[in-house]
Scaffold this active site. Structure first.
Site, PDB file in Angstrom:
ATOM      1  N   GLU A 101     -40.600  20.879 -46.225  1.00  0.00           N
ATOM      2  CA  GLU A 101     -40.595  22.530 -45.938  1.00  0.00           C
ATOM      3  C   GLU A 101     -39.091  23.024 -46.249  1.00  0.00           C
ATOM      4  O   GLU A 101     -37.960  22.161 -46.324  1.00  0.00           O
ATOM      5  CB  GLU A 101     -40.756  22.844 -44.672  1.00  0.00           C
ATOM      6  CG  GLU A 101     -41.070  24.151 -44.127  1.00  0.00           C
ATOM      7  CD  GLU A 101     -41.807  24.956 -45.093  1.00  0.00           C
ATOM      8  OE1 GLU A 101     -41.431  24.927 -46.295  1.00  0.00           O
ATOM      9  OE2 GLU A 101     -42.505  25.627 -44.853  1.00  0.00           O
ATOM     10  N   ASP A 102     -39.003  24.355 -46.844  1.00  0.00           N
ATOM     11  CA  ASP A 102     -37.707  24.658 -47.108  1.00  0.00           C
ATOM     12  C   ASP A 102     -36.713  24.967 -45.938  1.00  0.00           C
ATOM     13  O   ASP A 102     -35.738  24.896 -45.923  1.00  0.00           O
ATOM     14  CB  ASP A 102     -37.733  25.593 -48.132  1.00  0.00           C
ATOM     15  CG  ASP A 102     -38.684  26.809 -47.749  1.00  0.00           C
ATOM     16  OD1 ASP A 102     -39.569  26.630 -46.742  1.00  0.00           O
ATOM     17  OD2 ASP A 102     -38.582  27.966 -48.335  1.00  0.00           O
ATOM     18  N   ASP A 105     -37.878  28.348 -39.223  1.00  0.00           N
ATOM     19  CA  ASP A 105     -37.292  29.579 -38.504  1.00  0.00           C
ATOM     20  C   ASP A 105     -37.987  29.761 -37.278  1.00  0.00           C
ATOM     21  O   ASP A 105     -37.284  28.975 -36.162  1.00  0.00           O
ATOM     22  CB  ASP A 105     -37.846  30.815 -39.370  1.00  0.00           C
ATOM     23  CG  ASP A 105     -37.067  31.995 -39.230  1.00  0.00           C
ATOM     24  OD1 ASP A 105     -36.581  32.209 -38.254  1.00  0.00           O
ATOM     25  OD2 ASP A 105     -37.264  33.019 -40.044  1.00  0.00           O
ATOM     26  N   GLY A 107     -40.470  28.596 -35.984  1.00  0.00           N
ATOM     27  CA  GLY A 107     -41.151  27.284 -35.867  1.00  0.00           C
ATOM     28  C   GLY A 107     -42.900  27.236 -35.943  1.00  0.00           C
ATOM     29  O   GLY A 107     -43.353  26.324 -35.978  1.00  0.00           O
ATOM     30  N   PHE A 154     -29.628  35.689 -44.133  1.00  0.00           N
ATOM     31  CA  PHE A 154     -30.924  35.831 -44.978  1.00  0.00           C
ATOM     32  C   PHE A 154     -30.759  34.949 -46.131  1.00  0.00           C
ATOM     33  O   PHE A 154     -29.818  35.349 -47.275  1.00  0.00           O
ATOM     34  CB  PHE A 154     -31.155  37.253 -45.355  1.00  0.00           C
ATOM     35  CG  PHE A 154     -32.621  37.298 -46.162  1.00  0.00           C
ATOM     36  CD1 PHE A 154     -33.796  37.729 -45.278  1.00  0.00           C
ATOM     37  CD2 PHE A 154     -32.865  37.126 -47.239  1.00  0.00           C
ATOM     38  CE1 PHE A 154     -35.013  37.818 -45.749  1.00  0.00           C
ATOM     39  CE2 PHE A 154     -33.996  37.314 -47.916  1.00  0.00           C
ATOM     40  CZ  PHE A 154     -35.116  37.573 -46.999  1.00  0.00           C
ATOM     41  N   ASP A 161     -37.179  32.830 -51.040  1.00  0.00           N
ATOM     42  CA  ASP A 161     -37.148  33.854 -51.882  1.00  0.00           C
ATOM     43  C   ASP A 161     -36.717  35.332 -51.249  1.00  0.00           C
ATOM     44  O   ASP A 161     -36.792  35.202 -49.952  1.00  0.00           O
ATOM     45  CB  ASP A 161     -38.664  34.410 -52.498  1.00  0.00           C
ATOM     46  CG  ASP A 161     -39.690  34.847 -51.226  1.00  0.00           C
ATOM     47  OD1 ASP A 161     -39.647  34.135 -50.273  1.00  0.00           O
ATOM     48  OD2 ASP A 161     -40.215  35.688 -51.284  1.00  0.00           O
ATOM     49  N   ARG A 167     -36.108  32.553 -56.189  1.00  0.00           N
ATOM     50  CA  ARG A 167     -36.578  31.072 -55.737  1.00  0.00           C
ATOM     51  C   ARG A 167     -35.731  30.104 -56.660  1.00  0.00           C
ATOM     52  O   ARG A 167     -35.527  29.080 -56.296  1.00  0.00           O
ATOM     53  CB  ARG A 167     -37.890  30.991 -55.848  1.00  0.00           C
ATOM     54  CG  ARG A 167     -38.653  31.793 -54.779  1.00  0.00           C
ATOM     55  CD  ARG A 167     -40.049  31.446 -55.046  1.00  0.00           C
ATOM     56  NE  ARG A 167     -41.152  32.055 -54.437  1.00  0.00           N
ATOM     57  CZ  ARG A 167     -41.483  32.131 -52.832  1.00  0.00           C
ATOM     58  NH1 ARG A 167     -40.603  31.311 -52.190  1.00  0.00           N
ATOM     59  NH2 ARG A 167     -42.270  32.823 -52.477  1.00  0.00           N
TER      60      ARG A 167
HETATM   61  C1  PRP Z   1     -41.273  30.597 -44.857  1.00  0.00           C
HETATM   62  C2  PRP Z   1     -40.917  29.065 -44.808  1.00  0.00           C
HETATM   63  C3  PRP Z   1     -41.725  28.385 -43.824  1.00  0.00           C
HETATM   64  C4  PRP Z   1     -41.897  29.445 -43.036  1.00  0.00           C
HETATM   65  C5  PRP Z   1     -41.022  29.229 -41.761  1.00  0.00           C
HETATM   66  O1  PRP Z   1     -42.509  30.749 -45.690  1.00  0.00           O
HETATM   67  O2  PRP Z   1     -41.197  28.465 -46.277  1.00  0.00           O
HETATM   68  O3  PRP Z   1     -43.080  28.112 -44.414  1.00  0.00           O
HETATM   69  O4  PRP Z   1     -41.653  30.809 -43.436  1.00  0.00           O
HETATM   70  O5  PRP Z   1     -41.116  30.453 -40.938  1.00  0.00           O
HETATM   71  P1  PRP Z   1     -41.426  30.024 -39.420  1.00  0.00           P
HETATM   72  O6  PRP Z   1     -40.651  28.789 -38.643  1.00  0.00           O
HETATM   73  O7  PRP Z   1     -41.137  31.312 -38.690  1.00  0.00           O
HETATM   74  O8  PRP Z   1     -42.816  29.907 -39.086  1.00  0.00           O
HETATM   75  P2  PRP Z   1     -43.055  32.228 -46.085  1.00  0.00           P
HETATM   76  O9  PRP Z   1     -43.990  32.604 -45.264  1.00  0.00           O
HETATM   77  O10 PRP Z   1     -41.714  33.194 -46.291  1.00  0.00           O
HETATM   78  O11 PRP Z   1     -43.610  31.713 -47.516  1.00  0.00           O
HETATM   79  P3  PRP Z   1     -43.373  31.019 -48.934  1.00  0.00           P
HETATM   80  O12 PRP Z   1     -42.538  29.852 -48.638  1.00  0.00           O
HETATM   81  O13 PRP Z   1     -44.221  31.373 -49.828  1.00  0.00           O
HETATM   82  O14 PRP Z   1     -41.954  32.002 -49.315  1.00  0.00           O
END
Ligand code: PRP
Length: 179
Positions: A101-102, A105, A107, A154, A161, A167
């Site tokens: 995962e990138d 946040d 969680g 941010f 993104d 990205r």
């Molecule tokens: C982001 C990120 C995780 C998630 C983390 O995805 O890639 O999947 O949010 O957030 P959390 O810990 O609060 O659950 P996003 O929904 O932005 O989609 P993307 O990867 O397509 O940009």
């Protein structure tokens, strides 16, 4: 000032630091999975794509790759509700799974996916995350392999993104000023 100049993200983690950390993570994962016949690497779309590709290129353990996509919902729905929008094609039953995962946040997304993979009978599930915004955490998520802890800023680039843009930046940057 031209818009693109004003909006150019400030470098937070340069490409050279990302590459060095990727090398280290790959060595650690290879060592930990030295006896694994096949590691199922699962990327969470879309943000994980750049990190996943660069990580997997460095691994020597045999891997297969799959993706899922989740979406969390905000106002008007249950806080922390996460839905699977695209599911895996591979079975994880009896497999060692590495979730890539990138960013972690709140969680909620990773907590839901980790629970799902275990419920489906994965032999083991570990999480490799490029970035950890720990100050934002609302549910506990153990990160087995972490690239970098970051503050609550941010971030964009290297898969992350803003409104689907940025990205493809080769570094992790911070958006400042007017968006
Ligand atoms: C982001 C990120 C995780 C998630 C983390 O995805 O890639 O999947 O949010 O957030 P959390 O810990 O609060 O659950 P996003 O929904 O932005 O989609 P993307 O990867 O397509 O940009």
């Amino acid at each position: 000032m031209p818009t693109e100049k004003r909006n150019r993200p400030r470098v937070l983690i340069p490409e050279s630091d990302l590459e060095r950390r990727l090398d280290e993570l790959a060595r650690q994962i290879d060592a930990d999975y030295a006896d694994c016949p096949e590691l199922v690497c699962v990327g969470v779309l879309k943000g994980s794509v750049f990190f996943l590709v660069e990580l997997l290129r460095r691994l020597e353990v045999p891997v297969v790759m799959d993706f899922l996509q989740a979406s969390s919902y905000g106002s008007g729905t249950t806080p922390g509700e996460v839905r699977i929008r695209k599911d895996l094609e591979l079975s994880v039953r009896g497999k060692d799974v590495l979730l890539v995962e990138d960013i972690v946040d709140t969680g909620y997304t990773l907590r839901t996916i980790l629970d799902l993979l275990r419920w489906r009978g994965a032999r083991s599930v570990k999480l490799c995350a490029l970035l950890d915004k720990a100050s934002r955490r609302e549910v506990e998520v153990p990160i087995d392999y972490l690239g970098f802890p970051i503050d609550d800023v941010f971030v964009v680039g290297y898969g992350l993104d803003y409104d689907e843009k940025y990205r493809n930046l080769p570094y992790v940057g911070v958006l400042e000023g007017d968006l």
